[in-house]
Structure formats: C-alpha cells, structure tokens
Design a protein around this motif. Structure first.
Motif, PDB file in Angstrom:
ATOM      1  N   ALA A  86      44.179 -39.291   6.897  1.00 50.73           N
ATOM      2  CA  ALA A  86      43.205 -40.220   7.483  1.00 50.73           C
ATOM      3  C   ALA A  86      42.792 -41.291   6.476  1.00 50.73           C
ATOM      4  O   ALA A  86      42.626 -42.469   6.840  1.00 50.73           O
ATOM      5  N   ASP A  87      42.642 -40.909   5.217  1.00 52.05           N
ATOM      6  CA  ASP A  87      42.301 -41.894   4.185  1.00 52.05           C
ATOM      7  C   ASP A  87      43.386 -42.961   4.066  1.00 52.05           C
ATOM      8  O   ASP A  87      43.078 -44.158   3.987  1.00 52.05           O
ATOM      9  N   PHE A  88      44.630 -42.555   4.049  1.00 53.27           N
ATOM     10  CA  PHE A  88      45.723 -43.530   3.981  1.00 53.27           C
ATOM     11  C   PHE A  88      45.772 -44.373   5.253  1.00 53.27           C
ATOM     12  O   PHE A  88      45.965 -45.588   5.190  1.00 53.27           O
ATOM     13  N   LYS A  89      45.590 -43.732   6.404  1.00 55.01           N
ATOM     14  CA  LYS A  89      45.652 -44.446   7.685  1.00 55.01           C
ATOM     15  C   LYS A  89      44.649 -45.596   7.732  1.00 55.01           C
ATOM     16  O   LYS A  89      44.940 -46.681   8.214  1.00 55.01           O
ATOM     17  N   HIS A  90      43.444 -45.343   7.200  1.00 49.53           N
ATOM     18  CA  HIS A  90      42.373 -46.349   7.233  1.00 49.53           C
ATOM     19  C   HIS A  90      42.263 -47.120   5.917  1.00 49.53           C
ATOM     20  O   HIS A  90      41.245 -47.763   5.666  1.00 49.53           O
ATOM     21  N   ASP A  91      43.306 -47.036   5.093  1.00 51.17           N
ATOM     22  CA  ASP A  91      43.350 -47.738   3.805  1.00 51.17           C
ATOM     23  C   ASP A  91      42.141 -47.426   2.926  1.00 51.17           C
ATOM     24  O   ASP A  91      41.583 -48.304   2.273  1.00 51.17           O
ATOM     25  N   ARG A  92      41.754 -46.138   2.916  1.00 48.90           N
ATOM     26  CA  ARG A  92      40.611 -45.692   2.107  1.00 48.90           C
ATOM     27  C   ARG A  92      41.024 -44.843   0.912  1.00 48.90           C
ATOM     28  O   ARG A  92      40.162 -44.279   0.238  1.00 48.90           O
ATOM     29  N   ASN A  93      42.309 -44.719   0.672  1.00 51.70           N
ATOM     30  CA  ASN A  93      42.744 -43.862  -0.432  1.00 51.70           C
ATOM     31  C   ASN A  93      42.240 -44.415  -1.761  1.00 51.70           C
ATOM     32  O   ASN A  93      42.418 -45.582  -2.076  1.00 51.70           O
ATOM     33  N   ARG A  94      41.591 -43.560  -2.539  1.00 46.37           N
ATOM     34  CA  ARG A  94      41.099 -43.931  -3.872  1.00 46.37           C
ATOM     35  C   ARG A  94      41.727 -43.064  -4.962  1.00 46.37           C
ATOM     36  O   ARG A  94      41.379 -43.173  -6.120  1.00 46.37           O
ATOM     37  N   LYS A  95      42.645 -42.211  -4.565  1.00 48.79           N
ATOM     38  CA  LYS A  95      43.273 -41.300  -5.522  1.00 48.79           C
ATOM     39  C   LYS A  95      44.563 -41.925  -6.059  1.00 48.79           C
ATOM     40  O   LYS A  95      45.243 -42.655  -5.362  1.00 48.79           O
ATOM     41  N   SER A  96      44.878 -41.579  -7.291  1.00 49.59           N
ATOM     42  CA  SER A  96      46.055 -42.144  -7.948  1.00 49.59           C
ATOM     43  C   SER A  96      47.309 -41.354  -7.598  1.00 49.59           C
ATOM     44  O   SER A  96      47.238 -40.221  -7.108  1.00 49.59           O
ATOM     45  N   ASP A  97      48.444 -41.963  -7.902  1.00 51.96           N
ATOM     46  CA  ASP A  97      49.708 -41.246  -7.716  1.00 51.96           C
ATOM     47  C   ASP A  97      49.756 -40.007  -8.618  1.00 51.96           C
ATOM     48  O   ASP A  97      50.345 -38.990  -8.252  1.00 51.96           O
ATOM     49  N   LYS A  98      49.083 -40.062  -9.758  1.00 54.45           N
ATOM     50  CA  LYS A  98      49.039 -38.898 -10.666  1.00 54.45           C
ATOM     51  C   LYS A  98      48.320 -37.722  -9.992  1.00 54.45           C
ATOM     52  O   LYS A  98      48.749 -36.575 -10.091  1.00 54.45           O
ATOM     53  N   PHE A  99      47.210 -38.001  -9.279  1.00 48.23           N
ATOM     54  CA  PHE A  99      46.513 -36.949  -8.531  1.00 48.23           C
ATOM     55  C   PHE A  99      47.475 -36.282  -7.548  1.00 48.23           C
ATOM     56  O   PHE A  99      47.544 -35.056  -7.460  1.00 48.23           O
ATOM     57  N   TYR A 100      48.223 -37.109  -6.804  1.00 44.76           N
ATOM     58  CA  TYR A 100      49.129 -36.556  -5.797  1.00 44.76           C
ATOM     59  C   TYR A 100      50.293 -35.797  -6.422  1.00 44.76           C
ATOM     60  O   TYR A 100      50.802 -34.852  -5.826  1.00 44.76           O
ATOM     61  N   ARG A 101      50.698 -36.166  -7.629  1.00 43.37           N
ATOM     62  CA  ARG A 101      51.743 -35.407  -8.319  1.00 43.37           C
ATOM     63  C   ARG A 101      51.251 -33.989  -8.633  1.00 43.37           C
ATOM     64  O   ARG A 101      51.971 -33.014  -8.449  1.00 43.37           O
ATOM     65  N   PHE A 102      49.996 -33.873  -9.084  1.00 46.40           N
ATOM     66  CA  PHE A 102      49.425 -32.545  -9.333  1.00 46.40           C
ATOM     67  C   PHE A 102      49.177 -31.813  -8.010  1.00 46.40           C
ATOM     68  O   PHE A 102      49.425 -30.615  -7.897  1.00 46.40           O
ATOM     69  N   PHE A 103      48.685 -32.560  -7.036  1.00 50.24           N
ATOM     70  CA  PHE A 103      48.427 -31.996  -5.707  1.00 50.24           C
ATOM     71  C   PHE A 103      49.717 -31.397  -5.135  1.00 50.24           C
ATOM     72  O   PHE A 103      49.683 -30.372  -4.461  1.00 50.24           O
ATOM     73  N   ASN A 104      50.841 -32.031  -5.413  1.00 52.22           N
ATOM     74  CA  ASN A 104      52.141 -31.600  -4.936  1.00 52.22           C
ATOM     75  C   ASN A 104      52.562 -30.248  -5.525  1.00 52.22           C
ATOM     76  O   ASN A 104      53.319 -29.504  -4.911  1.00 52.22           O
ATOM     77  N   GLU A 105      52.058 -29.916  -6.704  1.00 55.91           N
ATOM     78  CA  GLU A 105      52.464 -28.680  -7.382  1.00 55.91           C
ATOM     79  C   GLU A 105      51.665 -27.459  -6.915  1.00 55.91           C
ATOM     80  O   GLU A 105      52.120 -26.328  -7.077  1.00 55.91           O
ATOM     81  N   PHE A 106      50.492 -27.672  -6.370  1.00 61.73           N
ATOM     82  CA  PHE A 106      49.620 -26.569  -5.969  1.00 61.73           C
ATOM     83  C   PHE A 106      50.308 -25.576  -5.024  1.00 61.73           C
ATOM     84  O   PHE A 106      50.311 -24.371  -5.289  1.00 61.73           O
ATOM     85  N   PRO A 107      50.912 -26.028  -3.918  1.00 60.82           N
ATOM     86  CA  PRO A 107      51.533 -25.042  -3.015  1.00 60.82           C
ATOM     87  C   PRO A 107      52.726 -24.329  -3.651  1.00 60.82           C
ATOM     88  O   PRO A 107      53.023 -23.190  -3.291  1.00 60.82           O
ATOM     89  N   VAL A 108      53.392 -24.977  -4.602  1.00 61.89           N
ATOM     90  CA  VAL A 108      54.517 -24.330  -5.283  1.00 61.89           C
ATOM     91  C   VAL A 108      54.022 -23.113  -6.057  1.00 61.89           C
ATOM     92  O   VAL A 108      54.602 -22.024  -5.977  1.00 61.89           O
ATOM     93  N   LEU A 109      52.933 -23.290  -6.787  1.00 60.79           N
ATOM     94  CA  LEU A 109      52.383 -22.190  -7.580  1.00 60.79           C
ATOM     95  C   LEU A 109      51.834 -21.073  -6.698  1.00 60.79           C
ATOM     96  O   LEU A 109      52.029 -19.892  -6.989  1.00 60.79           O
TER      97      LEU A 109
END
Length: 144
Positions: A106-129
């Motif tokens: 929803a944040d991306f849909k409404h152009d409200r994203n304030r998180k960096s690509d670095k945040f999403y890189r870490f976010f991406n690892e959470f389900p793996v662990l």
C-alpha cells in the motif's frame, strides 16, 4: 495412501509455493525503492500486487493443511511435541511478515514508501532465516 501423508504433502507443496512468492516480493520492493523512473515504478506496482495476491491463497492453504496434519496426529501428540509449539510460533511470525507486506504494498501504491533499498534487502532475509529454523525443528524434532 493415508490421509496424514496426503495432508503433509499438500502442506509442504503449498508452503513451497507460498515461499517462492515471499522470497521474491521483497526483491521487487528492493528494485522499487531504488527506481526513480515513473514507468518502472508503475510496472513494479502491478507485479508486486499480482504476486502478493497470487501467493496469499498458498499461505492460507499451507495453514489449512498444517492444521489438518496436526489434527490427524491428535491432541496428545500436539501436547507433547514442544518442537511443534516453537515451529508454530515461528509460523505466526511469518504470517505477520506476510501481512506486513500488504502494508508495504500500500505504501508503494500510494507513493508513500520511505524505506531504503537496504531496508528491503534485510527484510528479504527474514523469511529465509525463519524457514531455516522451521525446517530444522520439523526434521530434527528436538526434545525441548
């Protein structure tokens, strides 16, 4: 073929399908957070929405067949399988993660994203662990 094995097989199948999406979606978020191009952003919005809505039924069916598997084993088995209690705690974290993906979408849909690509890189690892821990618990069934 026993009902228990059928439930287990379907639980594993839907879990794999769910995780394919859960591993890929945050990668799309990484690219989305990095782009400044409007056409690329529009395309990523479509891909993210389609992917999340596509894998959500797999998440639901993973839970359904997991519960059916537990029910087939019975109440006594459930009470005495502490490893399963830890696994279910981790699974709940994954469902919270999945739900949080809707907020990020929803944040991306409404152009409200304030998180960096670095945040999403870490976010991406959470389900793996979390998946690694779940697999170890399910396979090794440690006495806790």
């Amino acid at each position: 073929m026993s009902l228990l094995l059928t439930y287990k097989a379907l639980h594993i199948f839907f879990m794999i399908a769910w995780f394919a999406g859960i591993f890929y979606l945050p990668r799309l978020f990484v690219y989305h957070a990095m782009t400044e191009e409007k056409s690329c952003s529009s395309m990523l919005k479509i891909m993210e929405r389609r992917l999340l809505y596509f894998v959500t039924p797999f998440a639901i069916l993973t839970a359904v067949f997991g519960v059916l598997t537990i029910a087939e084993y019975g109440r006594e088995w459930f009470k005495h399988s502490m490893w399963l209690h830890y696994k279910l705690t981790l699974v709940i974290l994954l469902y919270i993660y999945h739900g949080y993906c809707f907020k990020l979408l929803a944040d991306f849909k409404h152009d409200r994203n304030r998180k960096s690509d670095k945040f999403y890189r870490f976010f991406n690892e959470f389900p793996v662990l979390i998946l690694l821990a779940i697999v170890f618990l399910a396979v090794l069934k440690p006495v806790l």
